[in-house]
Write a protein that holds these residues in place. Structure first.
Motif, mmCIF file in Angstrom:
data_model
loop_
_atom_site.group_PDB
_atom_site.id
_atom_site.type_symbol
_atom_site.label_atom_id
_atom_site.label_comp_id
_atom_site.label_asym_id
_atom_site.label_seq_id
_atom_site.Cartn_x
_atom_site.Cartn_y
_atom_site.Cartn_z
ATOM 1 N N VAL A 94 -8.617 1.593 -5.550
ATOM 2 C CA VAL A 94 -8.463 0.668 -4.425
ATOM 3 C C VAL A 94 -9.844 0.384 -3.833
ATOM 4 N N VAL B 144 2.528 1.859 -3.465
ATOM 5 C CA VAL B 144 1.594 2.319 -4.499
ATOM 6 C C VAL B 144 1.281 3.805 -4.323
ATOM 7 N N VAL C 213 -5.076 4.253 -10.517
ATOM 8 C CA VAL C 213 -5.126 3.130 -9.582
ATOM 9 C C VAL C 213 -6.350 3.318 -8.692
ATOM 10 N N TYR D 270 -6.038 -3.657 -5.564
ATOM 11 C CA TYR D 270 -5.569 -2.489 -6.309
ATOM 12 C C TYR D 270 -5.801 -2.742 -7.796
ATOM 13 N N ASN E 76 -7.785 -5.166 0.791
ATOM 14 C CA ASN E 76 -7.657 -4.173 -0.277
ATOM 15 C C ASN E 76 -7.142 -4.812 -1.564
ATOM 16 N N ALA F 167 0.825 -1.211 0.000
ATOM 17 C CA ALA F 167 0.000 0.000 0.000
ATOM 18 C C ALA F 167 0.860 1.262 0.000
ATOM 19 N N VAL G 70 -4.411 7.802 -7.121
ATOM 20 C CA VAL G 70 -4.709 6.576 -6.372
ATOM 21 C C VAL G 70 -5.978 6.862 -5.576
#
Length: 552
Positions: A111, A69, A109, A143, A141, A66, A80
């Motif tokens: 999530v 990212v 991205v 992604y 989670n 996490a 994100v």
């Protein structure tokens, strides 16, 4: 096109093409899904030691994923976004693409939480040795890396942040075909994942057929290998850690959609054809609900000039969208209109295990071939159920007995409600991709009539099927326990039920009264036909001296 529906309306078409649509591949590390395999992988990574293999270090891997990212997204100006439950992530990506110019690589991205396998370790309090390794399924989670690929266009890779870092890779066949068509100089208009106007339908169909050939395995493997290690897994294991631990994915086909697209010359005529087919077949196929999304414009009554501009999908369609869908376990047949002049038929497999031909990526051409056959049979079955036909002598031969092998079976009496219910259920199961069993026939009769198991048993369903087999209205290929309905038999059954329920019964009921009753609120051409026949039948009955007493 070999299906009966395309042949029937072939003179109204300007072109057609078949295309692989949405593809979902499962990427999995084989060792990571077994307790022993997980320890082997960990030891490779940590110099043949598993002292640090515990819940804390496994959770730290997810936390490191996490953090990496988010840090990479901030450094490279890639959003994100953490999504809430119920949000349509593909809509977010479509809106982002419509508002931003993106280059090759990861551009977004998303999530969100989803279920995934998670390992739990238990060590001895005295010796510290591992005493239990348990795999649980928890919400963690995931992604979703949205990637712009130079060959496949928009590709999504959804990866879990917990070992063994399972992922799903989702390319789209229409994106691939559009890129290849642009390179070949074929002008087209595209709405969502559908070509609504094509300058060279034959050339486009030739490009689309490439995804049904053996070479498609290599193309899919290339796009998977191109991104999953360097753009997704690298946040959990850098390239050196991947090499040292021997981490390598296997790829299996999980879901697949295959579409047959008919491009009509006249959009208004297409809508009339499809509405008539849906109206006639929905009751015969026992479709409880038809979904219609009304558009903002009327389809053109003449062909418009095609454009090479690629249009993005929008929330509210420009034209009415009617979706006709039939579910058969984990297989779905679907028909709907798209854009101005496209009628699409889809065959969807929600889990390729249903096809029983292998799931690994090497079996992709065989999976596509089976879906193409399902789409063709779905179109043919829809046409057969829609347009019935009774050959000469069928009505005379139905009540007579017949022979099935060495067994004498009875005839078919349409005056019996049970036989009509069985025929209606058989017709509703005619589009089933893999046929149907005796139990499924009994269940369909219960669903359509509201009866219980005691009113219509599996034994009665088996006996009715034997009578139908004796009249060649149902087929049982080989030694299988599944039954199929041949196209000609589907037309015969549809015509028999239509004549009994929608011709003879209403006409006999209508001619009892010399005057017409209250006019329906919606006076359709069918009502006009019934009224004209009612008047003419009264004259004919008078000439034949058949009395029609008034109803009580």
């Amino acid at each position: 096109m070999a299906d009966d529906f395309s042949l029937r309306y072939g003179d109204l078409l300007t072109g057609s093409y078949d295309c692989v649509d949405r593809i979902v591949l499962n990427a999995f590390y084989p060792l990571g899904y077994q307790p022993g395999g997980l320890r082997v992988w960990w030891r490779r990574w940590h110099n043949d030691s598993d002292e640090q293999l515990d819940n804390t270090h496994l959770m730290r891997l997810a936390g490191r994923f996490a953090r990496r990212v988010k840090a990479w997204g901030a450094a490279n100006d890639v959003p994100v976004i953490f999504c809430k439950a119920g949000e349509r992530k593909h809509r977010i990506a479509e809106q982002y693409l419509a508002e931003h110019e993106v280059g090759i690589g990861v551009f977004l991205v998303l999530v969100a939480k989803a279920p995934a396998p998670v390992w739990k370790m238990a060590r001895s309090a005295k010796t510290g040795a591992i005493v239990n390794i348990e795999r649980r399924r928890e919400y963690v989670n995931h992604y979703s890396f949205h990637i712009m690929d130079p060959v496949w266009g928009h590709v999504t890779i959804k990866m879990s942040g917990h070992p063994p870092f399972g992922a799903q890779i989702m390319p789209n066949g229409h994106e691939y075909v559009s890129r290849q068509a642009e390179a070949a100089g074929i002008a087209f208009s595209k709405v969502g994942n559908c070509f609504t106007a094509v300058a060279d339908p034959v050339g486009l169909a030739r490009i689309a057929d490439a995804l049904s050939q053996e070479a498609a395995v290599g193309r899919l493997g290339q796009v998977c290998q191109r991104w999953i290690y360097s753009a997704c897994l690298c946040f959990a294991l850098d390239l050196d850690e991947q090499k040292r631990s021997g981490f390598a994915y296997g790829f299996a086909v999980y879901q697949l959609e295959y579409s047959r697209n008919l491009i009509f010359a006249d959009g208004h005529r297409m809508q009339q054809v499809f509405d008539a087919v849906v109206d006639r077949t929905r009751s015969r196929l026992d479709v409880p609900k038809i979904r219609t999304v009304f558009g903002t414009a009327q389809r053109p009554r003449r062909t418009r000039k095609s454009s090479s501009v690629i249009e993005a999908a929008i929330e509210t369609p420009s034209y009415d969208l009617t979706v006709f869908k039939l579910h058969f376990g984990r297989l779905t047949g679907k028909a709907y209109t798209k854009g101005e002049r496209v009628l699409r038929f889809e065959a969807i497999v929600h889990n390729t295990a249903e096809l029983r031909c292998g799931r690994m990526i090497e079996h992709f051409p065989e999976i596509v071939s089976q879906l193409a056959g399902i789409a063709e049979r779905f179109c043919t079955a829809l046409d057969c159920v829609d347009t019935g036909f009774i050959a000469d002598g069928v009505l005379d031969e139905l009540p007579t007995g017949s022979t099935l092998g060495a067994t004498r079976v009875g005839g078919i009496d349409l005056n019996k409600q049970r036989m009509r219910d069985a025929l209606s259920a058989v017709l509703a199961l005619a589009p089933a991709p893999r046929g149907f069993t005796v139990g499924e026939l009994a269940a369909k009769v219960h669903a359509m009539t509201g009866t219980s198991d005691a009113d219509y048993t599996v034994r009665q369903a088996g006996y009715d099927l034997r009578k139908l087999r004796g009249k060649q209205l149902v087929d049982k290929p080989g030694r299988t326990r599944r039954y199929t309905v041949p196209p000609l038999a589907a037309r015969t059954i549809a015509a028999l039920l239509t004549l009994r329920d929608q011709v003879i019964a209403p006409i006999l009921a209508g001619i009892r009264s010399p005057k017409m009753g209250r006019k329906p609120a919606h006076w359709t051409p069918v009502h006009r036909h019934y009224e004209r026949i009612r008047i003419d039948m009264q004259t004919l009955f008078n000439d034949l001296a058949i009395e029609t007493p008034l109803a009580a």
